[in-house]
Design a protein around this motif. Structure first.
Motif, short mmCIF file in Angstrom:
data_model
loop_
_atom_site.label_atom_id
_atom_site.label_comp_id
_atom_site.label_asym_id
_atom_site.label_seq_id
_atom_site.Cartn_x
_atom_site.Cartn_y
_atom_site.Cartn_z
N ARG A 49 20.18 2.54 13.05
CA ARG A 49 18.81 2.76 13.56
C ARG A 49 18.76 2.94 15.07
O ARG A 49 17.76 3.41 15.60
CB ARG A 49 17.91 1.59 13.15
N PRO A 73 8.08 6.97 17.42
CA PRO A 73 7.57 5.66 17.00
C PRO A 73 7.67 5.43 15.49
O PRO A 73 7.76 4.28 15.06
CB PRO A 73 6.11 5.69 17.45
N THR A 74 7.65 6.50 14.72
CA THR A 74 7.76 6.41 13.26
C THR A 74 8.50 7.66 12.78
O THR A 74 8.62 8.64 13.52
CB THR A 74 6.37 6.39 12.57
N LEU A 76 7.25 9.63 10.62
CA LEU A 76 6.20 10.48 10.08
C LEU A 76 6.00 11.75 10.89
O LEU A 76 6.02 11.73 12.13
CB LEU A 76 4.87 9.71 10.04
N THR A 79 3.30 11.76 13.67
CA THR A 79 3.52 11.19 15.00
C THR A 79 4.67 11.87 15.74
O THR A 79 5.19 11.34 16.72
CB THR A 79 3.79 9.67 14.92
N GLN A 86 11.25 1.86 23.64
CA GLN A 86 11.55 0.74 22.74
C GLN A 86 12.61 -0.17 23.33
O GLN A 86 13.40 -0.77 22.61
CB GLN A 86 11.98 1.27 21.37
#
Length: 167
Positions: A49, A73-74, A76, A79, A86
């Motif tokens: 990750r 951020p995701t 998806l 986004t 981070q």
């Protein structure tokens, strides 16, 4: 990217940075900013990750003195236009020399290169130095999750900050 008035440069991390970044992560760990437990000695920095390509590193005199993680951020599609800071850390020996600011600016440049139009981050409410840095670079508080984090026997606010990358 070379930072003016220093020999420091910022580049994308590579797998060979793993040990240096793991050491820096342990050395800079503090409940002022960390919500994860102190990393174990010898634990790898990168994993499935946390890929080298998500990190920019500051290198001075051949030594890694800082890093920033900038990633979607995701996963998806909705986004895909956003990047999120981070993680940001600077070695004690390099503090006060503009390394964090340079890393933050490089992260914003990287996000723009990737087509992002917005960048966000989360910072602990009690981390006044980081909040001041982010605000000075155009980040605004967009939300606060009161008492969201429990650290060192106290509840700490999770502060959501963001800014446009169009300006």
């Amino acid at each position: 990217m070379i930072v003016p008035e220093t020999q420091m440069r910022i580049r994308t991390a590579v797998q060979d940075d793993d040990a240096a970044l793991a050491e820096l992560d342990r050395a800079t760990w503090s409940t002022l900013h960390a919500v994860q437990p102190l990393p174990e000695p010898g634990a790898p920095f990168f994993d499935e990750r946390h890929l080298p390509g998500h990190y920019l590193v500051a290198v001075d005199g051949g030594a890694v003195v800082g890093f920033v993680r900038v990633a979607p951020p995701t996963p998806l599609a909705a986004t895909a236009h956003v990047r999120q800071i981070q993680g940001l850390a600077v070695a004690e020996s390099a503090r006060g020399k503009g390394v964090a600011r340079a890393l933050l600016r490089a992260a914003m440049d990287r996000a723009r290169e990737e087509g992002a139009v917005r960048i966000t981050l989360r910072v602990l409410g009690h981390n006044a130095p980081a909040r001041a840095l982010y605000a000075s670079e155009g980040f605004a508080v967009e939300g606060v999750l009161p008492g969201e984090i429990f650290l060192d026997g106290a509840y700490v606010d999770d502060v959501l900050m963001g800014r446009s990358l169009r300006s």
